[in-house]
Design an enzyme around this catalytic site. Sequence first.
Site, PDB file in Angstrom:
ATOM      1  N   ASP A  67      37.821 -98.146  48.920  1.00 56.59           N
ATOM      2  CA  ASP A  67      38.417 -98.771  50.097  1.00 56.59           C
ATOM      3  C   ASP A  67      38.354 -97.888  51.343  1.00 56.59           C
ATOM      4  OD1 ASP A  67      40.200 -96.969  49.006  1.00 56.59           O
ATOM      5  OD2 ASP A  67      41.734 -98.443  48.534  1.00 56.59           O
ATOM      6  N   ASN A 136      53.357-100.602  43.862  1.00 58.09           N
ATOM      7  CA  ASN A 136      53.500-102.057  43.694  1.00 58.09           C
ATOM      8  C   ASN A 136      52.403-102.641  42.790  1.00 58.09           C
ATOM      9  OD1 ASN A 136      51.230-101.968  45.282  1.00 58.09           O
ATOM     10  ND2 ASN A 136      52.016-103.241  46.938  1.00 58.09           N
ATOM     11  N   HIS A 138      49.076-102.081  43.101  1.00 57.73           N
ATOM     12  CA  HIS A 138      47.755-102.347  43.678  1.00 57.73           C
ATOM     13  C   HIS A 138      46.701-101.391  43.132  1.00 57.73           C
ATOM     14  CE1 HIS A 138      48.664 -99.697  47.474  1.00 57.73           C
ATOM     15  NE2 HIS A 138      47.890 -99.021  46.674  1.00 57.73           N
ATOM     16  N   GLU A 143      46.224-105.890  46.932  1.00 62.15           N
ATOM     17  CA  GLU A 143      47.684-105.981  46.922  1.00 62.15           C
ATOM     18  C   GLU A 143      48.142-107.167  46.062  1.00 62.15           C
ATOM     19  OE1 GLU A 143      49.382-103.614  48.109  1.00 62.15           O
ATOM     20  OE2 GLU A 143      49.153-103.274  50.254  1.00 62.15           O
TER      21      GLU A 143
HETATM   22  C1  GLP Z   1      46.449 -95.956  48.113  1.00 59.62           C
HETATM   23  C2  GLP Z   1      44.975 -96.248  47.700  1.00 59.62           C
HETATM   24  C3  GLP Z   1      44.854 -96.503  46.221  1.00 59.62           C
HETATM   25  C4  GLP Z   1      45.704 -95.503  45.459  1.00 59.62           C
HETATM   26  C5  GLP Z   1      47.156 -95.767  45.756  1.00 59.62           C
HETATM   27  C6  GLP Z   1      48.100 -94.756  45.131  1.00 59.62           C
HETATM   28  O1  GLP Z   1      46.965 -96.837  49.040  1.00 59.62           O
HETATM   29  N1  GLP Z   1      44.329 -97.286  48.433  1.00 59.62           N
HETATM   30  O2  GLP Z   1      43.494 -96.437  45.833  1.00 59.62           O
HETATM   31  O3  GLP Z   1      45.505 -95.628  44.082  1.00 59.62           O
HETATM   32  O4  GLP Z   1      47.422 -95.983  47.107  1.00 59.62           O
HETATM   33  O5  GLP Z   1      48.162 -93.585  45.891  1.00 59.62           O
HETATM   34  P1  GLP Z   1      48.728 -92.226  45.341  1.00 59.62           P
HETATM   35  O6  GLP Z   1      47.758 -91.739  44.331  1.00 59.62           O
HETATM   36  O7  GLP Z   1      48.814 -91.314  46.538  1.00 59.62           O
HETATM   37  O8  GLP Z   1      50.061 -92.518  44.755  1.00 59.62           O
END
Ligand code: GLP
Length: 245
Positions: A67, A136, A138, A143
């Site tokens: 992304d 959440n 995702h 989402e």
């Molecule tokens: C972000 C990314 C995801 C990631 C998630 C968790 O928004 N787009 O790919 O897995 O949130 O992030 P973190 O690993 O910092 O908890």
Amino acid sequence: MRLIRAKDYQDASRKVANIISAQVILKPDCVLGLATGSSPVGAYQQMIKWCDKGDVDFSQTKTVNLDEYVGLAADHDQSYAYFMRKNFFDGINIDQKNTNLPNGLELDAAKECARYDKVIADLGGVDLQLLGIGANGHIGFNEPAEQFSVGTNRVDLTASTIAANSRFFENESMVPRQAYTMGMMAIMQAKRIVMIATGANKAQAVYDAFCGPVTPQMPASILQLHPDFVLVADEEALSLVGDKL
Ligand code: GLP
């Protein structure tokens, strides 16, 4: 699905780094699907060390990232393109031409989504997809929604994701409101998927995603249907799961 229990973040990171490195050793020109966020950083650091020592060679490896924020240029210090260079690509011997992310500056969503899906298709799909999980549920930026996404799509980020990601920005108002994300089709077509989930703030999402029903309201739950899905999680992230998996 397979569950690999890790003690803590460091242990989980080393295990994930081992799995990805094994993939690169077995198929040097493989396609890695990569993720951002805090979760994969430890695995990236470990692989940088192994690459330095000559234990793993990324010179033929190709990557597609999940992304990118809409509106951020690749050299913006909060873009995922910048994150990947800083946390991984600059530290390994990958050819930067073999790395791919959605282009956050392309405002024509249909055009950019079609371009990115073609990039993935032309590479022959993903051999190994690395995922984190949002609090959440995702994956990428897919989402919670009424339906699972299919192809690459432009999403409106939820208030909870904007709040969670604001820690990387000066303040919450600076967090982009939209992102491009790989859709569930490319993720689910990956030959193998590895998710890293650590810390108590992921415990509810891990429980709901893997001990509950498959539903687009909990996007990661679709991974229950993948034939080669591996969850690497630490004790805190598994605190609600207990022995259920
Ligand atoms: C972000 C990314 C995801 C990631 C998630 C968790 O928004 N787009 O790919 O897995 O949130 O992030 P973190 O690993 O910092 O908890």
